[in-house]
Enzyme design. Structure first.
Site, short mmCIF file in Angstrom:
data_model
loop_
_atom_site.label_atom_id
_atom_site.label_comp_id
_atom_site.label_asym_id
_atom_site.label_seq_id
_atom_site.Cartn_x
_atom_site.Cartn_y
_atom_site.Cartn_z
N TYR A 55 -2.07 60.00 -39.98
CA TYR A 55 -1.12 61.09 -39.64
C TYR A 55 -0.75 61.00 -40.73
CZ TYR A 55 -2.43 62.91 -35.52
OH TYR A 55 -3.18 63.85 -33.63
N ARG A 58 -2.33 63.44 -43.32
CA ARG A 58 -1.74 64.95 -42.79
C ARG A 58 -0.39 64.87 -43.18
NH1 ARG A 58 -3.71 66.07 -37.42
NH2 ARG A 58 -3.51 68.67 -37.99
N GLN A 88 0.65 75.89 -31.93
CA GLN A 88 0.04 74.76 -31.55
C GLN A 88 0.20 73.71 -32.62
OE1 GLN A 88 -3.77 75.25 -28.88
NE2 GLN A 88 -3.58 77.33 -30.18
N ASN A 89 0.14 74.13 -33.78
CA ASN A 89 0.94 73.16 -35.07
C ASN A 89 1.08 72.38 -35.62
OD1 ASN A 89 -1.73 75.12 -35.54
ND2 ASN A 89 -0.87 76.67 -36.82
N ASP A 91 1.99 71.37 -37.93
CA ASP A 91 3.00 71.57 -40.04
C ASP A 91 4.03 72.21 -39.53
OD1 ASP A 91 0.41 73.61 -40.25
OD2 ASP A 91 2.32 74.79 -40.53
N HIS A 106 2.59 70.97 -29.38
CA HIS A 106 1.25 70.23 -29.75
C HIS A 106 2.85 68.68 -30.96
CE1 HIS A 106 -2.47 71.70 -28.47
NE2 HIS A 106 -1.45 71.43 -27.25
N GLY A 174 -5.54 82.64 -34.91
CA GLY A 174 -5.91 81.39 -35.52
C GLY A 174 -5.75 80.41 -34.41
N THR A 175 -6.40 80.70 -33.53
CA THR A 175 -6.51 79.46 -32.77
C THR A 175 -8.37 80.39 -31.54
OG1 THR A 175 -6.39 78.71 -30.15
CG2 THR A 175 -4.99 80.55 -30.42
N1 APR Z 1 -7.29 83.09 -40.86
C1 APR Z 1 -7.17 82.91 -38.95
N2 APR Z 1 -8.39 82.04 -37.86
C2 APR Z 1 -8.78 80.98 -38.74
C3 APR Z 1 -9.46 81.08 -40.16
C4 APR Z 1 -8.23 82.49 -40.79
N3 APR Z 1 -8.62 82.05 -42.87
N4 APR Z 1 -10.16 80.00 -40.29
C5 APR Z 1 -10.69 80.24 -39.18
N5 APR Z 1 -9.72 80.92 -38.36
C6 APR Z 1 -9.79 80.58 -36.27
C7 APR Z 1 -10.98 79.99 -36.11
O1 APR Z 1 -12.45 81.09 -35.93
C8 APR Z 1 -11.00 79.55 -35.05
O2 APR Z 1 -10.80 80.22 -33.82
O3 APR Z 1 -9.00 79.39 -35.83
C9 APR Z 1 -9.20 79.24 -35.14
C10 APR Z 1 -9.51 77.15 -35.28
O4 APR Z 1 -9.60 76.24 -34.00
P1 APR Z 1 -9.70 75.11 -33.57
O5 APR Z 1 -9.85 74.78 -35.34
O6 APR Z 1 -9.56 74.33 -32.31
O7 APR Z 1 -7.48 74.90 -34.15
P2 APR Z 1 -7.05 75.15 -32.37
O8 APR Z 1 -7.48 76.68 -32.38
O9 APR Z 1 -5.44 75.21 -33.15
O10 APR Z 1 -6.86 73.37 -31.89
C11 APR Z 1 -6.25 73.37 -30.90
O11 APR Z 1 -6.68 71.22 -30.49
O12 APR Z 1 -7.24 69.12 -31.66
C12 APR Z 1 -6.12 69.97 -30.99
O13 APR Z 1 -3.87 69.31 -30.80
C13 APR Z 1 -4.96 69.88 -31.82
O14 APR Z 1 -3.55 71.66 -32.06
C14 APR Z 1 -5.65 71.45 -31.94
C15 APR Z 1 -5.59 71.82 -30.47
#
Ligand code: APR
Length: 232
Positions: A55, A58, A88-89, A91, A106, A174-175
């Site tokens: 961390y 990060r 969920q971020n 940052d 989170h 973006g999730t």
């Molecule tokens: N713009 C928008 N979305 C994007 C971009 C971009 N430039 N690049 C990638 N993505 C999308 C991907 O297609 C994917 O659907 O962002 C998403 C990222 O998914 P994850 O990496 O699984 O991230 P997230 O959904 O936030 O993870 C949830 O998992 O590990 C835990 O606590 C951690 O908060 C996190 C949680």
């Protein structure tokens, strides 16, 4: 007339264009590190220095990145909407973009807490990115990241659900919708409320009625702002 309530669920993808890697895209964080090792309560008890360093790295990266238009556009929407961000971020890019109403499901990289007394939470100075073993809370126990790890409860979820239930418009940016309970938030949105989802990759759309903007966050939020101006 009071502003419509716009609730936005964001994930790592909204910060990708700012240079913060996502978790599950190719090359993502969970390809470089094992989730169990650095993002679970068991991992903490197994190796506190390793987790503390993960961390710290990060947090250090936060000093080198900036919000992108995905974050900034959401802050601008506060002129016309009552915007409530559920992220969920961990940052601080939504804050730095100027958003005022943010729920961190989170936790937050810029804060630390006592590993024993969870209500003892401390804000780190912006330039202070390093926490060390031996850094103690006011009651003498080790400081740990103020992050919700796998295996821990998500205390802000009930408050986030209250926001989703009040949404006039719901947006997902973006999730991968892989992690619960965050991914369940959209289920609390009323049936007649429009849902927009911004993601450049295929996502498992739960509902064919969702408006899918197949773009990155910056371009996607620009298109969203345009679409919302038309329904104003
Ligand atoms: N713009 C928008 N979305 C994007 C971009 C971009 N430039 N690049 C990638 N993505 C999308 C991907 O297609 C994917 O659907 O962002 C998403 C990222 O998914 P994850 O990496 O699984 O991230 P997230 O959904 O936030 O993870 C949830 O998992 O590990 C835990 O606590 C951690 O908060 C996190 C949680």
């Amino acid at each position: 007339m009071s502003k419509k309530t716009l609730v936005v669920l964001t994930g790592a993808g909204i910060s990708a264009e700012s240079g913060i890697s996502t978790f599950r895209d190719s090359g993502g964080l969970w390809e470089q590190y094992s989730v169990e090792e650095v993002a679970s309560i068991d991992g903490w008890y197994k190796n506190k220095p390793l987790v503390t360093d993960f961390y710290n790295q990060r947090r250090k990266q936060l000093l080198e990145v900036a919000p992108n238009y995905g974050h900034i556009g959401l802050a601008e929407l506060e002129k016309d909407f009552d915007v409530r961000i559920v992220t969920q971020n961990i940052d601080n890019l939504h804050e730095r973009a100027g958003s005022k109403n943010i729920i961190h499901l989170h936790g937050e990289l810029t804060k630390v807490r006592s590993e024993k007394y969870e209500d003892l939470v401390y804000e780190l100075q912006p330039s202070q990115y390093e926490v060390k073993m031996g850094d103690l809370c006011e009651r003498g126990t080790q400081l740990r990241p103020y992050v919700v790890w796998f295996g821990e409860p998500v205390p802000m979820m009930s408050f986030a659900i209250e926001q989703a239930e009040k949404a006039d418009i719901f947006v997902i940016i973006g999730t991968s919708l892989n992690v619960y309970p965050a991914a369940a938030l959209v289920n609390y949105v009323h049936q007649n409320v429009p849902v927009y989802i911004i993601d450049p990759h295929e996502v498992k759309l739960n509902d064919k009625r969702w408006h899918y903007i197949k773009k990155g966050a910056s371009e996607g939020v620009k298109e969203l702002i345009q679409l919302l101006s038309e329904i104003e």
